[in-house]
Design a protein around this motif. Structure first.
Motif, short mmCIF file in Angstrom:
data_model
loop_
_atom_site.label_atom_id
_atom_site.label_comp_id
_atom_site.label_asym_id
_atom_site.label_seq_id
_atom_site.Cartn_x
_atom_site.Cartn_y
_atom_site.Cartn_z
N ASP A 132 0.84 -1.19 0.00
CA ASP A 132 0.00 0.00 0.00
C ASP A 132 0.87 1.25 0.00
OD1 ASP A 132 -2.25 -1.52 0.09
OD2 ASP A 132 -2.40 -1.51 2.28
N ASP A 134 0.78 5.83 -0.31
CA ASP A 134 -0.02 7.02 -0.08
C ASP A 134 -0.57 7.50 -1.41
OD1 ASP A 134 -1.10 9.47 0.44
OD2 ASP A 134 0.58 10.19 1.67
N PRO A 135 -1.90 7.42 -1.64
CA PRO A 135 -2.46 7.77 -2.95
C PRO A 135 -2.28 9.24 -3.29
CG PRO A 135 -4.20 7.41 -1.32
CD PRO A 135 -2.92 6.96 -0.71
N ASP A 136 -2.23 10.11 -2.28
CA ASP A 136 -2.10 11.54 -2.56
C ASP A 136 -0.73 11.89 -3.11
OD1 ASP A 136 -4.67 12.06 -1.67
OD2 ASP A 136 -4.03 12.29 0.41
N LEU A 139 -0.06 9.45 -6.82
CA LEU A 139 -0.93 9.45 -8.00
C LEU A 139 -0.21 10.00 -9.22
CD1 LEU A 139 -3.59 9.01 -9.40
CD2 LEU A 139 -4.37 11.22 -8.51
N SER A 207 -2.67 3.56 -8.30
CA SER A 207 -3.70 4.05 -7.41
C SER A 207 -4.63 4.98 -8.16
CB SER A 207 -3.06 4.80 -6.23
OG SER A 207 -4.04 5.35 -5.38
N GLU A 209 -7.88 7.31 -7.37
CA GLU A 209 -8.74 7.90 -6.34
C GLU A 209 -8.65 7.13 -5.02
OE1 GLU A 209 -12.69 8.23 -7.94
OE2 GLU A 209 -12.18 10.00 -9.12
N GLY A 210 -7.41 6.80 -4.65
CA GLY A 210 -7.18 6.13 -3.38
C GLY A 210 -7.40 4.63 -3.39
N ARG A 211 -7.74 4.06 -4.54
CA ARG A 211 -7.96 2.63 -4.64
C ARG A 211 -6.91 1.99 -5.55
NH1 ARG A 211 -12.68 4.73 -6.26
NH2 ARG A 211 -12.41 3.78 -8.32
N ASP A 212 -6.52 0.79 -5.20
CA ASP A 212 -5.58 0.05 -6.04
C ASP A 212 -6.33 -0.48 -7.25
OD1 ASP A 212 -3.00 -1.15 -6.56
OD2 ASP A 212 -3.94 -3.06 -6.11
#
Length: 267
Positions: A132, A134-136, A139, A207, A209-212
């Motif tokens: 996992d 950090d999506p922010d 991205l 990632s 929008e915060g999803r894999d």
């Protein structure tokens, strides 16, 4: 092991309805199954270890012409959310290959669609998992890598294989969910396909929008009777609101890659 209160028609409907790859079954097989009079289900193999499980079932059907037909079902919980998923195959070798590609305890094993961690039997390596992130912060990096890997590739040598190619083209078009998929003219032209080749052109997890999410691009190249060639470009991805596996088909590589990039940004 068949449910005595379930008719053969109900059993078949349930079997096809829960299989993630039911659209891959040949049309001729589905048509033959419509005449099924009786059925029998047996557990062929089972494996449980470290929270992962997989079972293989043999579904035998007696048809109205006196012949029989067998479907092989793989049930496993190798998806990201751990729910049980089902896949169907017409040959025992196919279900064995699919089972061999499932993750093993300790992280070993193949990975691919549907469900992100399983396998469908059409090819391995459709995007490996990763820790996992950090999506922010990641991205933009994911999108940059995605754009780089989607650069134009040099043409590859064709190796066409005659294998019910017209039927394969119909199934590819039938499973497409995008409204701008190739239409009737393309379908009519591909009805004359005599051979085809499937090539994985791209595969990546990122990632969204915060999803894999996973993206895979396949070229289905068809050889027609007149010697000409036509390609369908299939995008498989999980950039959907609920992480569902989705197929889109386009008539050009450029359109397919633009659709992937848009999905990667919007989800």
């Amino acid at each position: 092991m068949s449910d005595p209160y379930e008719t053969t028609e109900e059993h078949l409907e349930r079997l096809l309805g829960r299989a993630l790859n039911s659209f891959d079954l040949p049309d001729a097989t589905v048509e033959r199954l419509e005449s099924a009079l009786a059925h029998s289900t047996s557990l062929h193999s089972s494996h449980h270890s470290a929270g992962l499980h997989r079972e293989t079932f043999k579904h035998a059907f007696l048809l109205s012409d006196g012949s029989s037909l067998t479907l092989w079902e793989l049930a496993h919980n190798a998806s990201r959310d751990g729910t049980t998923q089902h896949e169907l195959y017409t040959e025992e070798d196919g279900v064995r290959l699919a089972a061999s590609r499932l993750p093993r305890p300790g992280g070993t094993g193949g990975s691919g669609f549907p469900g992100g961690d399983g396998a469908t039997g059409r090819g391995a390596g459709r995007g490996a998992g990763r820790p996992d992130r950090d999506p922010d912060t990641d991205l933009d990096a994911d999108l940059e890598i995605l754009a780089t890997l989607m650069a134009v590739r040099p043409p590859a040598r064709r190796v066409f294989v005659p294998d019910n190619s017209a039927d394969h083209a119909r199934r590819v078009l039938r499973r497409a969910e995008n409204a701008d998929r190739p239409g009737r003219d393309t379908a009519l032209r591909l009805s004359g396909a005599v051979a085809h080749q499937i090539t994985q052109a791209f595969g990546r997890r990122c990632s969204v929008e915060g999803r894999d999410a996973g993206f895979t691009l396949y070229e289905h190249a068809f050889l027609l009777r007149d010697g000409s060639e036509v390609s369908l470009w299939e995008v498989e991805h999980t950039a959907t609101p609920d992480g569902r596996h989705m197929c889109e088909v386009y008539g050009t590589e450029r359109a397919a890659r633009e659709a992937m990039e848009l999905r990667a940004r919007v989800g």
